[in-house]
Design an enzyme around this catalytic site. Sequence first.
Site, PDB file in Angstrom:
ATOM      1  N   LEU A 111       0.834  -0.895   0.599  1.00 48.03           N
ATOM      2  CA  LEU A 111       0.037  -0.190  -0.130  1.00 48.03           C
ATOM      3  C   LEU A 111       0.902   1.432   0.277  1.00 48.03           C
ATOM      4  CD1 LEU A 111      -3.189   0.003   0.404  1.00 48.03           C
ATOM      5  CD2 LEU A 111      -3.033  -0.431   3.135  1.00 48.03           C
ATOM      6  N   HIS A 112       0.560   1.853  -1.261  1.00 49.52           N
ATOM      7  CA  HIS A 112       1.432   3.642  -1.291  1.00 49.52           C
ATOM      8  C   HIS A 112       1.473   4.228  -1.774  1.00 49.52           C
ATOM      9  CE1 HIS A 112       3.026   1.298  -5.126  1.00 49.52           C
ATOM     10  NE2 HIS A 112       3.547   3.216  -5.222  1.00 49.52           N
ATOM     11  N   ARG A 113      -0.246   4.203  -2.240  1.00 47.78           N
ATOM     12  CA  ARG A 113      -0.468   4.845  -3.136  1.00 47.78           C
ATOM     13  C   ARG A 113      -1.394   6.411  -2.614  1.00 47.78           C
ATOM     14  NH1 ARG A 113       1.253   4.976  -8.101  1.00 47.78           N
ATOM     15  NH2 ARG A 113       1.217   2.910  -8.482  1.00 47.78           N
ATOM     16  N   ASP A 168      -1.855  -1.398  -3.823  1.00 46.43           N
ATOM     17  CA  ASP A 168      -2.182  -0.518  -5.112  1.00 46.43           C
ATOM     18  C   ASP A 168      -1.159  -0.295  -5.451  1.00 46.43           C
ATOM     19  OD1 ASP A 168      -0.830   1.020  -3.521  1.00 46.43           O
ATOM     20  OD2 ASP A 168      -1.667   1.810  -2.294  1.00 46.43           O
TER      21      ASP A 168
END
Length: 378
Positions: free
Chosen positions: A211-213, A288
């Site tokens: 998860l990093h968006r 993501d």
Amino acid sequence: MTVGPKILDVLLVAGARPNFMKVAPLCRALDAIPGVRTRLVHTGQHYDRNMSDTFFADLEIPDPWRNLGVGSGSHAAQTAEVMLRFEPLLDEDRPDVLVVVGDVNSTIACAMVAVKKGIPVAHVEAGLRSFDRTMPEEINRLLTDAISDVLLVTERSGMENLAREGVDPSRVFMTGNVMIDTLIRSREKARASDVTARLGVAPREFGVLTLHRPSNVDDPSKLGPLLDALTDVARECTLVFPVHPRTRQKMKDAGIDLAARGGFVLCEPLRYLDFLALMDRARVLLTDSGGVQEEACVLGVPCLTLRENTERPVTVEVGINRLVGSDPARVRAAALAAVRAPLSTPRPPELWDGRASERIARILLDRYGRGRAAESRS
Ligand code: UD1
């Protein structure tokens, strides 16, 4: 080393983690052609050891000719800094063609500098569109494609998007996916990884979460409920979560302590071979990221994408990837169903066969080669 008369001088750019697996096979394919000189510039957009250095080691990427050391900053500052530091390199030693990959800030920054100096740009992974202009990467994709001379495309949707945008078809090539070249080459080596033992998880008994968006992690009122939903999933199936630096910071700012909740195995971002081994042994991938969706198709591990859209629709069409968005209730239901479902089988899209870099090297040689290559064509 260049053998015989020089026929093509290629400069490649890599800046951030997802670029490294793309330039590795390109450097190799170009280096295999006598007379081609290949140089790599690292912009330094990603600079942590586990976001950059270990990738050079695992993927046997040659040392960069130059490292611009730009580091972090706002989008404007980061892009501008890459441009400022990149420009003098082109004056010092001008290549025949600049190759940029993907959609990060370094991609557009270097493409823009080169084009204005009259150096043609080849864009690898061109044509992908999420149609979501709130994503910084979508802006980078649109702009880079608009100014590139040659557009090298991974999937049919990319060809269609570029045709719709009116791009001259003689500049567009369907080549396959260089990231998959790297996966196919590295998979055997990754089998030796002890990552699952180190993290204390058993094959097929865990999911992998990335998860990093900005759209998922920057706003605490979105990140909190999303992680609450994933906590419910982790109670049923352990989730290994290599935490991106951006996400670690945002969780800290929001006072979220996942380690205290149970069900998660948290770790630093993993090196390439360990992450590949982890995905290859997982039950499900929750992500993501763009690249993970693609890798899932070749590994045959079901993937749930925690976004409302994807610029890589072929991953959904082949039946491996599902877009579940980031609504917590929907993520919870889809992820719980996925961990209970049977495993999938690999379904690689057209031309994702490990040979994309060779095709690209040939295209570059045909189009920009001088001397021997040009003579042999006439
Ligand atoms: C960038 C790319 C994104 C890609 C992602 C993969 C852009 C616009 N975005 O997003 O397309 O999917 O990389 O990781 O180019 N940081 C570190 N150490 C590092 C790198 C970054 O601590 O080695 C921190 C920075 O301080 C920053 C944050 O992580 O606060 C985000 O880094 P940044 O390069 O701005 O973008 P990413 O979110 O990584």
